[in-house]
Design a protein around this motif. Sequence first.
Motif, PDB file in Angstrom:
ATOM      1  N   LEU A   1     -15.469  -1.511  -2.016  1.00  0.00           N
ATOM      2  CA  LEU A   1     -14.438  -0.806  -1.265  1.00  0.00           C
ATOM      3  C   LEU A   1     -14.348  -1.539  -0.218  1.00  0.00           C
ATOM      4  O   LEU A   1     -12.563  -1.605   0.167  1.00  0.00           O
ATOM      5  CB  LEU A   1     -13.773   0.612  -1.257  1.00  0.00           C
TER       6      LEU A   1
ATOM      7  N   TYR B   1      -8.088   0.926   0.535  1.00  0.00           N
ATOM      8  CA  TYR B   1      -6.054   1.555   0.787  1.00  0.00           C
ATOM      9  C   TYR B   1      -5.863   2.196  -0.256  1.00  0.00           C
ATOM     10  O   TYR B   1      -4.537   3.545   0.601  1.00  0.00           O
ATOM     11  CB  TYR B   1      -5.541   0.654   1.150  1.00  0.00           C
ATOM     12  N   ILE B   2      -5.986   2.434  -1.313  1.00  0.00           N
ATOM     13  CA  ILE B   2      -4.893   3.320  -2.310  1.00  0.00           C
ATOM     14  C   ILE B   2      -5.910   4.668  -2.943  1.00  0.00           C
ATOM     15  O   ILE B   2      -5.799   5.833  -2.964  1.00  0.00           O
ATOM     16  CB  ILE B   2      -5.346   2.712  -3.153  1.00  0.00           C
ATOM     17  N   LEU B   3      -7.355   4.542  -3.137  1.00  0.00           N
ATOM     18  CA  LEU B   3      -8.131   5.360  -3.826  1.00  0.00           C
ATOM     19  C   LEU B   3      -8.860   6.252  -2.851  1.00  0.00           C
ATOM     20  O   LEU B   3      -8.643   7.859  -3.598  1.00  0.00           O
ATOM     21  CB  LEU B   3      -9.322   4.427  -4.440  1.00  0.00           C
TER      22      LEU B   3
ATOM     23  N   GLN C   1       0.556   5.948   5.098  1.00  0.00           N
ATOM     24  CA  GLN C   1      -0.014   4.946   4.855  1.00  0.00           C
ATOM     25  C   GLN C   1       0.754   3.612   5.727  1.00  0.00           C
ATOM     26  O   GLN C   1       0.442   2.773   5.780  1.00  0.00           O
ATOM     27  CB  GLN C   1       0.752   4.633   3.143  1.00  0.00           C
TER      28      GLN C   1
ATOM     29  N   LEU D   1      -5.721   9.334  -3.091  1.00  0.00           N
ATOM     30  CA  LEU D   1      -5.210   9.536  -3.896  1.00  0.00           C
ATOM     31  C   LEU D   1      -5.397  11.157  -4.111  1.00  0.00           C
ATOM     32  O   LEU D   1      -4.328  11.624  -3.920  1.00  0.00           O
ATOM     33  CB  LEU D   1      -6.265   9.455  -4.968  1.00  0.00           C
TER      34      LEU D   1
ATOM     35  N   ASN E   1     -11.559  -4.506   0.244  1.00  0.00           N
ATOM     36  CA  ASN E   1     -10.781  -4.812  -1.330  1.00  0.00           C
ATOM     37  C   ASN E   1      -9.401  -4.083  -0.621  1.00  0.00           C
ATOM     38  O   ASN E   1      -9.364  -2.918  -0.110  1.00  0.00           O
ATOM     39  CB  ASN E   1     -12.215  -3.896  -2.184  1.00  0.00           C
ATOM     40  N   PHE E   2      -8.314  -4.066  -1.833  1.00  0.00           N
ATOM     41  CA  PHE E   2      -6.944  -3.582  -1.152  1.00  0.00           C
ATOM     42  C   PHE E   2      -7.389  -2.658  -1.754  1.00  0.00           C
ATOM     43  O   PHE E   2      -6.666  -1.528  -1.194  1.00  0.00           O
ATOM     44  CB  PHE E   2      -5.811  -4.762  -1.831  1.00  0.00           C
ATOM     45  N   LEU E   3      -7.941  -2.171  -3.078  1.00  0.00           N
ATOM     46  CA  LEU E   3      -7.707  -0.552  -3.513  1.00  0.00           C
ATOM     47  C   LEU E   3      -8.388   0.945  -2.441  1.00  0.00           C
ATOM     48  O   LEU E   3      -8.447   1.729  -2.191  1.00  0.00           O
ATOM     49  CB  LEU E   3      -8.363  -0.136  -4.834  1.00  0.00           C
TER      50      LEU E   3
ATOM     51  N   ARG F   1       0.778  -1.347  -0.023  1.00  0.00           N
ATOM     52  CA  ARG F   1       0.077  -0.305   0.219  1.00  0.00           C
ATOM     53  C   ARG F   1       0.551   1.037   0.267  1.00  0.00           C
ATOM     54  O   ARG F   1       0.344   2.148  -0.510  1.00  0.00           O
ATOM     55  CB  ARG F   1      -0.636   0.189   1.091  1.00  0.00           C
TER      56      ARG F   1
ATOM     57  N   ILE G   1       2.451   1.177  -3.714  1.00  0.00           N
ATOM     58  CA  ILE G   1       1.856   1.917  -4.876  1.00  0.00           C
ATOM     59  C   ILE G   1       0.766   3.010  -4.591  1.00  0.00           C
ATOM     60  O   ILE G   1       0.426   3.827  -5.523  1.00  0.00           O
ATOM     61  CB  ILE G   1       0.430   0.506  -4.687  1.00  0.00           C
ATOM     62  N   GLY G   2      -0.226   3.335  -3.022  1.00  0.00           N
ATOM     63  CA  GLY G   2      -0.211   4.739  -2.853  1.00  0.00           C
ATOM     64  C   GLY G   2       0.416   6.506  -3.114  1.00  0.00           C
ATOM     65  O   GLY G   2      -0.059   6.644  -3.400  1.00  0.00           O
TER      66      GLY G   2
END
Length: 294
Positions: free
Chosen positions: A139, A146-148, A209, A151, A142-144, A83, A86-87
């Motif tokens: 979400l 942590y990302i979306l 993060q 942003l 869902n791993f996303l 995370r 990527i994040g």
Amino acid sequence: MKKRKKTVPSDVVIDVLKVLFLIFAVIICVYPFWNIFIVSINDATDAMRGGLYLLPRKLSLASYANILGRSTFQHSILVTVARTLIGTPLAVLVTSALAYVMTRKDLVARKPLNLIFIFTMYFGGGMVPYYMVLKNLGLLDNFLVYILPGLLSVYNMILVRNYIEGMPEALFEAARIDGANDLTIFFRIVIPLAKPIIMTIALFVAISQWNSWFDAYLYTNSQSLKTMQSILVEILNQYQTSDAGASAANQLSQSITPDSIRMAATMVTTIPIIMVYPFIQKYFVKGIMLGSVK
């Protein structure tokens, strides 16, 4: 030859006081962290004696072995690293791109948009509406998740926007005359020149993060999506809520205590960030000074 400036006794006294003050400040700032490190590698039963010491009286890595030896924790490290790796770049890219757009004077409704973004810094919909939005977007678990949601940070966007506004407008006009579009200007001019502030917000996002654990508690149920910080919280809660007699016997046999586990957990989560900071320190200082809110 220039004559050397005559040393005044009062200046010497002031210099000595400055040095003593700085030494005192270093001790106050550094020793608590050093003490945590020493306690984490000291035998837990020996550490229960208390006292201040600079080196471990009885070296023991039992607390680290207890934490790092858990399969759930080992997997959580991968989740946290993923995370963060990527994040962070995605958040920096989105934040920087929006900041560049908000600096363009030909942007339609530029001022109202700025006010809307600033409004979100002071007012939010609350945790329940936020949870429902994430659920409707699919979400949860869902791993996303942590990302979306991470942003964009309006605070970071303002820092980058102010930094870009400090660049000469003639630079952008010359690029447009040469046929460059906004994408070319952003990636070939803005990004290289804004490296200090970009590295600064990258540090902010990476720390956020890396240290985040509450979102793993709220928005995920799967053990495979738990972050390192959330697993550490579970370990600490386990030692705090376990039966006193069984816990004492277990801690004695393994030479660990809740305090030693707590200290080891602190070091495990802190050391990686400390290792990264020296590499971007020069960008961090320059970025904060030049990109701060005017």
